[in-house]
Enzyme design. Structure first.
Site, PDB file in Angstrom:
ATOM      1  N   ARG A  80       0.831  -1.205   0.000  1.00  0.00           N
ATOM      2  CA  ARG A  80       0.000   0.000   0.000  1.00  0.00           C
ATOM      3  C   ARG A  80       0.866   1.255   0.000  1.00  0.00           C
ATOM      4  O   ARG A  80       0.536   2.254  -0.648  1.00  0.00           O
ATOM      5  CB  ARG A  80      -0.945  -0.026   1.201  1.00  0.00           C
ATOM      6  CG  ARG A  80      -2.023   1.041   1.115  1.00  0.00           C
ATOM      7  CD  ARG A  80      -3.112   0.818   2.147  1.00  0.00           C
ATOM      8  NE  ARG A  80      -2.612   0.957   3.508  1.00  0.00           N
ATOM      9  CZ  ARG A  80      -3.333   0.665   4.598  1.00  0.00           C
ATOM     10  NH1 ARG A  80      -4.571   0.222   4.483  1.00  0.00           N
ATOM     11  NH2 ARG A  80      -2.825   0.812   5.796  1.00  0.00           N
ATOM     12  N   LYS A 183      -2.944   6.421   1.043  1.00  0.00           N
ATOM     13  CA  LYS A 183      -2.804   6.868   2.444  1.00  0.00           C
ATOM     14  C   LYS A 183      -1.846   8.050   2.524  1.00  0.00           C
ATOM     15  O   LYS A 183      -0.678   7.893   2.834  1.00  0.00           O
ATOM     16  CB  LYS A 183      -2.318   5.689   3.295  1.00  0.00           C
ATOM     17  CG  LYS A 183      -2.755   5.779   4.748  1.00  0.00           C
ATOM     18  CD  LYS A 183      -2.497   4.469   5.468  1.00  0.00           C
ATOM     19  CE  LYS A 183      -2.824   4.581   6.932  1.00  0.00           C
ATOM     20  NZ  LYS A 183      -4.276   4.625   7.215  1.00  0.00           N
ATOM     21  N   GLU A 219     -16.173   6.854   3.460  1.00  0.00           N
ATOM     22  CA  GLU A 219     -15.258   6.531   4.563  1.00  0.00           C
ATOM     23  C   GLU A 219     -15.841   6.978   5.898  1.00  0.00           C
ATOM     24  O   GLU A 219     -16.610   7.943   5.961  1.00  0.00           O
ATOM     25  CB  GLU A 219     -13.944   7.252   4.292  1.00  0.00           C
ATOM     26  CG  GLU A 219     -12.778   6.795   5.091  1.00  0.00           C
ATOM     27  CD  GLU A 219     -12.049   5.604   4.483  1.00  0.00           C
ATOM     28  OE1 GLU A 219     -12.085   4.539   5.102  1.00  0.00           O
ATOM     29  OE2 GLU A 219     -11.455   5.740   3.409  1.00  0.00           O
TER      30      GLU A 219
HETATM   31  C1  LIG Z   1      -5.317   3.834   7.422  1.00  0.00           C
HETATM   32  C2  LIG Z   1      -6.712   4.111   7.075  1.00  0.00           C
HETATM   33  C3  LIG Z   1      -7.733   3.157   7.244  1.00  0.00           C
HETATM   34  C4  LIG Z   1      -7.515   1.829   7.913  1.00  0.00           C
HETATM   35  O1  LIG Z   1      -6.636   0.981   7.258  1.00  0.00           O
HETATM   36  P1  LIG Z   1      -5.994  -0.230   8.021  1.00  0.00           P
HETATM   37  O2  LIG Z   1      -5.079  -0.835   7.027  1.00  0.00           O
HETATM   38  O3  LIG Z   1      -7.088  -1.146   8.397  1.00  0.00           O
HETATM   39  O4  LIG Z   1      -5.304   0.319   9.222  1.00  0.00           O
HETATM   40  C5  LIG Z   1      -9.012   3.485   6.818  1.00  0.00           C
HETATM   41  N1  LIG Z   1      -9.290   4.699   6.289  1.00  0.00           N
HETATM   42  C6  LIG Z   1      -8.333   5.634   6.124  1.00  0.00           C
HETATM   43  C7  LIG Z   1      -8.711   6.939   5.549  1.00  0.00           C
HETATM   44  C8  LIG Z   1      -7.015   5.370   6.509  1.00  0.00           C
HETATM   45  O5  LIG Z   1      -6.095   6.331   6.360  1.00  0.00           O
END
Ligand SMILES: *Cc1c(COP(=O)(O)O)cnc(C)c1O
Length: 339
Positions: A80, A183, A219
């Site tokens: 990721r 991210k 989200e």
């Molecule tokens: C990091 C994140 C998540 C959760 O991802 P995980 O891999 O489960 O920790 C969900 N939404 C957003 C916007 C994120 O930045």
């Protein structure tokens, strides 16, 4: 073992011994460096400061009953981070360097890994930033990849506690073809004001709706949304949602429990048909949702009639935690034991 009150750690930063860093310069990643400083020295024209060239990850390391140290699905985080890097034109961190950084930083901070009984864990924060100076809008030619760690407490100190969520249509966290699916810090900057407003109004997060039609659930703050309806695990499909590794894991567990997984558009009104709702991510695994208030219409959707998380969310939560701590056989191959 450090003299730390493991049971009362919050989800915050506390200083540990070391962090690790590698610089991309002249077209290659340099040797992994170890630092005991919790500051970094960068050029004031670095692109991360001006143009948001920044991506991060969040992952956890757990100490098991058997004394072994486990990291959960690190390869997914490595992949990721590469997708995020590519998305905003940064150099990608090779898997091998990512793993070496994890191994090194965990080993050097062994005494900060909370003991099994505490229910706490060691949080790892990989960070990738553009450090090369630019004044015009251009990607940097130098990058810094680092990982720091900090021990964090169990997210729910008083157990697995349902939270209140707010729907607000006057703010978007990400555009349909923007950076919602990677991210990057920019998404967080975009959501800060609506998320702080929700906190002031007594909610733990905003449930964003799709930015284009304002009809579908997107989200849930910094986490993915999921719902349980009969024997189905339902989670929104949208180009502006960050693919959560926790959600991906919960979908696999739900299927393993004989449930049907649906990844599709979820209209807001469907909330009235759900038996259970939750937000999921690394920090809490699952935050069960007890009510969702639509800020625009005043409509309230209620869950958890007895005040507790629903039975399926609880089962999913317990199974995922059991795999992470090594209490349950790792049948999906998600856990890597670290030295
Ligand atoms: C990091 C994140 C998540 C959760 O991802 P995980 O891999 O489960 O920790 C969900 N939404 C957003 C916007 C994120 O930045």
């Amino acid at each position: 073992m450090k003299n730390i009150d493991w049971g009362n750690l919050s989800f915050g930063y506390s200083k540990t011994n070391y962090n690790v860093r590698s610089y991309w310069r002249n077209g290659q990643w340099g040797e992994l460096e170890i630092s005991s400083s919790d500051t970094i020295n960068i050029h004031m024209a670095a692109t991360c400061l001006h143009y948001g060239q920044e991506a991060f990850e969040g992952m956890k390391v757990f100490k098991g009953k058997d004394g072994k140290t486990r990291v959960f699905r690190w390869e997914e985080n490595a992949k990721r981070l590469q997708t995020s890097a590519t998305g905003i034109l940064m150099s990608t961190v090779p898997k091998k360097l990512f793993k070496k950084a994890i191994d090194t930083v965990v080993k050097l901070n062994k005494e900060f890994i909370p003991p099994y009984e505490s229910g706490a864990s060691l949080y790892l924060r990989p960070l990738l930033i553009g450090t090369g100076p630019q004044v015009g809008v251009k990607p940097a030619d130098e990058f810094l990849f680092m990982i720091f760690v900090t021990p964090v407490g169990p997210y729910f100190k008083e157990g697995f506690k349902p939270v209140s969520i707010q729907i607000a249509r006057d703010a978007d966290r990400a555009a349909p073809l923007g950076t919602g699916s990677i991210k990057v810090g920019g998404n967080y900057a975009a959501s800060l004001s609506s998320s702080e407003r929700a906190h002031h109004e007594g909610f733990s997060s905003v449930l964003y709706v799709d930015a284009k039609e304002k009809k579908y659930i997107d989200e849930c703050g910094p986490a993915n949304f999921f719902a349980i309806k009969g024997n189905n695990y339902i989670t929104p499909k949208s180009p502006s949602i960050l693919p959560s590794i926790t959600n991906k894991s919960l979908m696999t567990i739900a299927e393993d429990m004989g449930m049907t997984v649906e990844r599709r558009q979820v209209p807001v009104e469907e909330l009235s048909e759900f038996d259970e709702c939750g937000a999921c991510g690394t920090a809490a695994v699952i935050s069960p949702i007890k009510n969702i208030l639509d800020r625009d219409t005043g409509k309230e959707y209620k869950f958890c009639p007895d005040g507790n998380a629903g039975p399926i969310s609880t089962k999913l939560y317990n199974r995922l935690r059991a795999i992470q701590y090594g209490d349950e056989t790792d049948k999906f191959g998600w856990v890597t034991i670290l030295e």
